[in-house]
Design a protein around this motif. Sequence first.
Motif, PDB file in Angstrom:
ATOM      1  N   LYS A   1      40.435  41.442  57.169  1.00 55.72           N
ATOM      2  CA  LYS A   1      40.544  42.490  56.157  1.00 55.72           C
ATOM      3  C   LYS A   1      39.476  42.265  55.101  1.00 55.72           C
ATOM      4  CE  LYS A   1      44.095  39.786  53.798  1.00 55.72           C
ATOM      5  NZ  LYS A   1      45.530  39.714  53.417  1.00 55.72           N
ATOM      6  N   GLY A   2      39.403  43.188  54.151  1.00 54.41           N
ATOM      7  CA  GLY A   2      38.449  43.035  53.069  1.00 54.41           C
ATOM      8  C   GLY A   2      38.930  43.757  51.826  1.00 54.41           C
ATOM      9  N   TYR A   3      38.241  43.505  50.739  1.00 59.97           N
ATOM     10  CA  TYR A   3      38.501  44.237  49.487  1.00 59.97           C
ATOM     11  C   TYR A   3      37.172  44.733  48.943  1.00 59.97           C
ATOM     12  CZ  TYR A   3      43.333  42.577  49.008  1.00 59.97           C
ATOM     13  OH  TYR A   3      44.667  42.341  49.196  1.00 59.97           O
ATOM     14  N   LEU A   4      37.178  45.958  48.430  1.00 62.53           N
ATOM     15  CA  LEU A   4      36.023  46.403  47.671  1.00 62.53           C
ATOM     16  C   LEU A   4      35.956  45.587  46.391  1.00 62.53           C
ATOM     17  CD1 LEU A   4      36.109  50.324  47.883  1.00 62.53           C
ATOM     18  CD2 LEU A   4      34.560  48.747  49.079  1.00 62.53           C
ATOM     19  N   ILE A   5      34.755  45.249  45.979  1.00 63.19           N
ATOM     20  CA  ILE A   5      34.545  44.605  44.679  1.00 63.19           C
ATOM     21  C   ILE A   5      33.853  45.626  43.782  1.00 63.19           C
ATOM     22  CG2 ILE A   5      33.521  42.655  43.451  1.00 63.19           C
ATOM     23  CD1 ILE A   5      33.320  41.203  46.168  1.00 63.19           C
ATOM     24  N   GLU A   6      34.511  45.981  42.701  1.00 62.54           N
ATOM     25  CA  GLU A   6      33.959  46.967  41.768  1.00 62.54           C
ATOM     26  C   GLU A   6      33.986  46.377  40.364  1.00 62.54           C
ATOM     27  OE1 GLU A   6      35.115  51.239  43.525  1.00 62.54           O
ATOM     28  OE2 GLU A   6      36.862  49.927  43.261  1.00 62.54           O
ATOM     29  N   ASP A   7      32.806  46.330  39.749  1.00 68.94           N
ATOM     30  CA  ASP A   7      32.676  45.725  38.406  1.00 68.94           C
ATOM     31  C   ASP A   7      33.287  44.330  38.355  1.00 68.94           C
ATOM     32  OD1 ASP A   7      31.373  47.976  37.414  1.00 68.94           O
ATOM     33  OD2 ASP A   7      33.270  48.966  36.961  1.00 68.94           O
ATOM     34  N   GLY A   8      33.080  43.558  39.432  1.00 65.85           N
ATOM     35  CA  GLY A   8      33.526  42.169  39.456  1.00 65.85           C
ATOM     36  C   GLY A   8      35.005  41.989  39.716  1.00 65.85           C
ATOM     37  N   LYS A   9      35.693  43.066  40.122  1.00 65.79           N
ATOM     38  CA  LYS A   9      37.123  42.952  40.371  1.00 65.79           C
ATOM     39  C   LYS A   9      37.465  43.427  41.786  1.00 65.79           C
ATOM     40  CE  LYS A   9      38.324  43.640  35.514  1.00 65.79           C
ATOM     41  NZ  LYS A   9      38.999  44.497  34.508  1.00 65.79           N
ATOM     42  N   LEU A  10      38.480  42.796  42.400  1.00 61.25           N
ATOM     43  CA  LEU A  10      38.949  43.224  43.711  1.00 61.25           C
ATOM     44  C   LEU A  10      39.794  44.471  43.546  1.00 61.25           C
ATOM     45  CD1 LEU A  10      40.029  39.748  45.193  1.00 61.25           C
ATOM     46  CD2 LEU A  10      37.842  40.922  45.449  1.00 61.25           C
ATOM     47  N   THR A  11      39.439  45.551  44.297  1.00 63.31           N
ATOM     48  CA  THR A  11      40.157  46.816  44.122  1.00 63.31           C
ATOM     49  C   THR A  11      40.812  47.250  45.437  1.00 63.31           C
ATOM     50  OG1 THR A  11      38.092  48.055  44.484  1.00 63.31           O
ATOM     51  CG2 THR A  11      38.709  47.524  42.193  1.00 63.31           C
ATOM     52  N   THR A  12      40.153  48.082  46.231  1.00 62.34           N
ATOM     53  CA  THR A  12      40.771  48.707  47.401  1.00 62.34           C
ATOM     54  C   THR A  12      40.796  47.770  48.611  1.00 62.34           C
ATOM     55  OG1 THR A  12      39.891  50.814  46.629  1.00 62.34           O
ATOM     56  CG2 THR A  12      40.710  50.734  48.892  1.00 62.34           C
ATOM     57  N   LEU A  13      41.978  47.674  49.279  1.00 61.77           N
ATOM     58  CA  LEU A  13      42.102  46.888  50.511  1.00 61.77           C
ATOM     59  C   LEU A  13      41.459  47.644  51.669  1.00 61.77           C
ATOM     60  CD1 LEU A  13      43.330  44.420  51.987  1.00 61.77           C
ATOM     61  CD2 LEU A  13      45.411  45.776  52.313  1.00 61.77           C
ATOM     62  N   ILE A  14      40.649  46.956  52.460  1.00 62.02           N
ATOM     63  CA  ILE A  14      39.885  47.562  53.556  1.00 62.02           C
ATOM     64  C   ILE A  14      40.322  46.958  54.887  1.00 62.02           C
ATOM     65  CG2 ILE A  14      37.576  47.914  54.506  1.00 62.02           C
ATOM     66  CD1 ILE A  14      38.019  49.374  51.916  1.00 62.02           C
ATOM     67  N   ARG A  15      40.441  47.791  55.917  1.00 63.92           N
ATOM     68  CA  ARG A  15      40.777  47.305  57.261  1.00 63.92           C
ATOM     69  C   ARG A  15      39.628  47.603  58.229  1.00 63.92           C
ATOM     70  NH1 ARG A  15      41.956  52.033  60.010  1.00 63.92           N
ATOM     71  NH2 ARG A  15      42.897  53.723  58.797  1.00 63.92           N
TER      72      ARG A  15
END
Length: 443
Positions: free
Chosen positions: A374-388
Motif C-alpha cells: 500500500k502507499g500514502y500520498l504525501i502532501e505538504d509533508g503529511k501522510l494523507t490519502t491511502l493508496i492501493r
Amino acid sequence: MHSVDFFDTRIIEGTTTSIVLDNGKIEQISVNFTKGAAVRALKGGSWGFTSADGDFDIEKAIRAASELAVSMDDKSPKEKVKMQEIASPVVSNAPKVKKNPLDISLEEKVSNLKEFGKYAKKEGISSSSAVYSESSYKVMYTDSTGVEGEYDVVRTGFAISAVASRDGMYQAGRESRFGVTGYEIFDKYNAAELAEEAANSALQLLDAKPAKGGSMPVILDPELAGVFAHEAVGHASEADLVLEGSSVLENRIGESIASPLVTIIDDPTMHEYGYFPFDDEGSQTEKTTLIDNGVLKSYLHSRETAAKLGGTPGHCRAQGHSRPIVRMSNTYIDNGNSKLEEMLEEIGNGMYLIGSRGGQVNTGEGVFQFNAEKGYLIEDGKLTTLIRDVSLSGKILEILNNVKMVGNDLKMNSGRCGKGGQLVPVTDGSPHLMISEAMVGGA
C-alpha cells in the motif's frame, strides 16, 4: 580410487513440520523425517553430481559423481575449473534455542495456531489462513582436500493472511515472522496482534484509492527498501550472474555506483532467518560489504567464482540435497542518520510506499518492478490519502544514486529466495529511504 580433481559431500538429516489452517480449519499437517546426501565431483571443467535419500553408501555416491564428471570431461572437455582453497570452518556463536519445537506437542502447536488465527477473522474478512513451520537439521560437510565441518540449526516461524472483500473487490493483508529460533518465537512476537494487523490492513485497503502513476519523490518503508536491496542489488552482486554477463554490476568493482549515503551488506553470521556458519562448500562465512558509502566493494562468491574473479567465498547455498549455487543470506542497507519525520518534511509532496507483494528484476538490464502492499500520498509533508495497487519501478543504478536520505530505523524481514529452481531462507532489511525521483505506477 577417485580419478577426479575434487569432490565434496554434504549429509543432511533432520525433521520438518508444517501446519496450515484455512478459515480456522486444519487443511494440512505434515511431519517429515529426512536424511540424505549430495555429492559433487570435478574433473577438468566438468561437474558430476548425485544425491541420495534415506540409507545410502557415501563411497558409492562419490564413485557415481566421479564417473559422471570423468565421462563429461572426456566427451566434452571445458575450461578447467579452479576451486579457492579454504580451511575447515569453525562454528562459534551459534544461535541458542530456548524452547525446542520438537519438545512441543503437535496438538499444542495446532491449538496455538487456531487461537491466534481467530484474530484475523474480523467483520468484512472473507477468508483467512494461518501457517506454522519448523525445521531442525544437522549439516555435515567434507571434501577431498580435508575440509570438514558440521552444525545444527533450528528455524521456526508463522504467517497469517486475511482477505477482505466488498462489491467484487478483494484486498489482502499478511504478516509473518520467521527466524533461527525455537518455539520462543511466540514469546518474542505477539501473533494475535499481528493477525489483527493483517486483517485491518486488508479492510483499510478496500477504501483506498487506486494509484496514479508518474515520476515523483518517494519514501520507502524498511520492508520495501529491504526488498530493493535483496532483489535489485543482492542478485546483481551474485558472482555467477556476473560471470554469465547477466549483471549490471559487471566490471564495476571500485566504482561509485550509488549515493555516498548507501552501504549494503550481506551477513550470513547474523542470527536472522538466512543464518549459516559455513556455506554448502564448507567455506567459513563472514560479513560482506557489497556497497560501502556508494562504492561497489565486492560480489558474493562460491569457491569457483572467488578463484576466477578474486574474492572471498562463503555464499554458495543449496536447498536440501540440491547442487549449491551462489546465494544471499541476510542482506540489508545499513543505518543512516535521518528520521522519518525529517524525510516527510524534506520531501514535501510525493508518495510513501509500504510493504511488498513481490515483483521482478532483470539484473542484466538493471531494471526492476516491485509491488508495494500500500502507499500514502504525501502532501505538504503529511501522510494523507491511502493508496492501493501501487508499484515502484526503475533502473537499479539510477535509484541507488537518487537516495537522498537514509533512516536510522533498520528493520529486517524474513522470507525465502528463489533461484535456479531452489528456495533458501533469507532475510532482507533497511531503514526508511528517501528517493528524489522514482517511477510509481499501478500494480
